[in-house]
Design an enzyme around this catalytic site. Sequence first.
Site, short mmCIF file in Angstrom:
data_model
loop_
_atom_site.label_atom_id
_atom_site.label_comp_id
_atom_site.label_asym_id
_atom_site.label_seq_id
_atom_site.Cartn_x
_atom_site.Cartn_y
_atom_site.Cartn_z
N GLU A 1 0.85 -1.19 0.00
CA GLU A 1 0.00 0.00 0.00
C GLU A 1 0.89 1.24 0.00
O GLU A 1 1.75 1.37 0.88
CB GLU A 1 -0.90 -0.03 1.25
CG GLU A 1 -1.87 -1.19 1.22
CD GLU A 1 -2.28 -1.67 2.61
OE1 GLU A 1 -2.12 -0.93 3.59
OE2 GLU A 1 -2.74 -2.82 2.71
N HIS B 1 -0.68 2.24 15.77
CA HIS B 1 0.58 2.66 15.13
C HIS B 1 1.74 2.53 16.08
O HIS B 1 2.79 3.14 15.89
CB HIS B 1 0.48 4.09 14.60
CG HIS B 1 -0.52 4.25 13.50
ND1 HIS B 1 -1.86 4.42 13.74
CD2 HIS B 1 -0.40 4.21 12.16
CE1 HIS B 1 -2.52 4.50 12.60
NE2 HIS B 1 -1.65 4.37 11.62
#
Length: 807
Positions: A498, A596
């Site tokens: 991605e 994250h």
Amino acid sequence: MEEINKAGQPKLNKEDFRKIVLEDYRIVNESREASLLGRREVLTGKAKFGIFGDGKELAQVAMAKVFKPGDFRSGYYRDQTFMFAIQALNLQEWFAGLYGHTDSDAEPMSAGRQMGGHYGTRFLEPDGSWKNLSQLKNSSADISPTGGQMPRLLGLAMASKYFRCNPELQTETFHKFSEKGNEIAFGTIGDASTSEGLFWETLNAAGVMQIPMLVSVWDDGHGISVPKKYQTTKESISEILKGFQRDKYGKGYEIFKTKGWDYVHLCETYERASRICREEHVPVLVHVEEVTQPQGHSTSGSHERYKSKERLDWEHDFDPIRKMKEWILATGIANEADLEAIEEGAKKIVREMKSAAWTAYLNPIRAEQTEVVELLQQLSSASQQKVFVDKLIQDLQSVKEPYRRDINTAVRTALRLTRHETLPVKQKLADWLEESKIANYDRYSSYLWSQTSLNLSSAKQQEVKYEKDFKIVDGRELLRENFDHILAKYPEVLIFGEDSGKIGGVNQGLEGLQAKYGEHRVFDTGIREATIIGQAIGLALRGLRPIAEIQYLDYLLYAIQILSDDLATLQYRTKGSQKSPVIIRTRGHRLEGIWHSGSPMGMIIHALRGINVCVPRNMTQAAGFYNTLLACDEPALVIEPLNAYRLKEKLPANIGEFRVELGKPEILVEGTDVTLVTYGSCCRIALEAVKHLQETDISVELIDVQTLLPFDIHHRIVESLKKTNRLVLLDEDVPGGASAFMMQKVLEDQEGYAFLDSAPLTIAAKEHRPAYGSDGDYFSKPSADDIFETIYRMMSEVNPARYPSLY
Ligand SMILES: Cc1ncc(C[n+]2csc(CCOP(=O)(O)OP(=O)(O)O)c2C)c(N)n1
């Protein structure tokens, strides 16, 4: 059949046509007999479990007709007829699989490691080098999770596109992998398994990429007992896929419907489907409806429990072999007597092959049984435990069809019984046991890791070098320079994920590389982690070297199933006859927020035995790992430290060349009081704590393990313990995660317990996911303060006068 009449090929004469039809009739009958006898073998206890291809025979002989050398299959447990028809498997091998014969010459699919019905061919020579796959009919190795064959299928198909569009690969070196990308990747899947997310993710991705993937759905209306009305919207996979059909509005699929009992239509359909797929590189779906399952799902149950009488009657009337016979008789291709002769021949050969497989499986075990009985008789004549040993002998002799475990247990029991006696024959029994252990290790536990000359141990460290006036660059730039060298050096490397293409990654470690090397080498994918990994698995199975990006470590969970079930087991489940040296690139550890800053390393290393796991502390080490891995043939995951892309590092003079050895820890600080073991982003925090500890006169030896799998191959950490006698293991996983793994390695494997003067400690993150922001990080993950205090307290316990309590 269309292949004969309309394909522009010379029309077959009547006799040749007859031969082909009758040959198919022979194959389907042999396959059916194998299913019937196979079930009996399970019911009588010779085989443990059976799942067969009865009812799917005609579709598979039809598919086999268009399967050419160089093509690949990624399918599931119903495909025995196909494997027979392409001559990648014979009946004796098939029965050997049912019995779990561990000799890979007898059972080439998995050497007895997988239950029967899991197919695969050899891609590798015994030394691990590639066979000429372009000349072979290839099947990737099946796995049991439904739909799990789909992600890898994507990569197998995509490889053809890459070989076709990349002239650099149309050279002598790569001929063994592809003939200009003319190969189809054939997938098979049951109708109920199309409910799985992996099916949809794969289908969409193949449509986007326009690759030669031909998927057949064997639709028998059920997934075990659950009918289509609970599986598929509108109860028809081809109906609901209509939006995928290519048309004037855009590229897409070619979708065919056919019936599992209609031999002629099946052959015509596959002829048309494969022509489109091979020549135009358009993905194709063949929905084979009206398929039967005469013996039910597997040997675990009976279908009478859930199929109606009407359905059972229909399955009887529309049995594909019955329908083929009716057609042959109606067309006059052969008469009743001809067909009966084929049917009788099939029964006979299947019985013979079954017996041959059983004898071949049992004989070596019986030889062991005889050998051990003789040793036990010697023991009996010398031992005071004669009565008990004789009973053991009698029991072992009475087992007509022994398992190896019966023989091993007898030997181990005998040694247990005679533990107080000193007898020369006991040594012989111990030697036998030792030899058996080695042989059974090879049978049951080898090839989790590569055993070829290209395994990790072949790639030695190549020191990183710097010019006198080296440049200081951002971590991401260092990585980019390294990837630039890799792409220039290896045409078989392609990098994707991605945002990896146009912008060169969200952290820009690939910036500008798509422009330099082309969209076929560095490219974007959809947001589809499981199939990014599957794509990589399939590409690497075809000799390419994919570097697959998972944008953040936290999103690896979407792909963990396929990594664990497929990639991590591949070498093991084929006993080294297939390999897929995929490199997965991702980034993780601390940054911001729950998704994250994850570092679920315990979960990863426990799920991924069979894949190397590198946890570099900076981008120099990460680059060194990529360089090493490309020289080897093992799969690996590299987790770049997310907070190091903008940190400065020295640009090596030998960028693209230097190598960091896996399984070799690095001592970052030498010390004498405590050994602190860590990895990844924790290294920087540990360095800070170590500095403060030095100020209080505590000398810490800080060790970066660098890779968790393999872990400290040469037992360097215990050497440090011999000096410090104190051990602290630090990471930012949950308590009991990878820190506990490291502790087990050091205390048990390296026998570090013998050198401890203080209780060993782990420092880990909290049990929850990391909270957002700097304070979230401080209160969720170990900080330099936490590390300082834990180690200080350890020393305070040892010497309270010198290290008074802090608070
Ligand atoms: C992920 C997963 N879930 C459940 C199972 C158990 N299981 C094995 S086969 C099967 C049914 C599959 O049906 P279908 O796809 O129609 O294939 P068929 O067996 O009918 O050919 C199920 C549920 C499994 N193997 N894997």
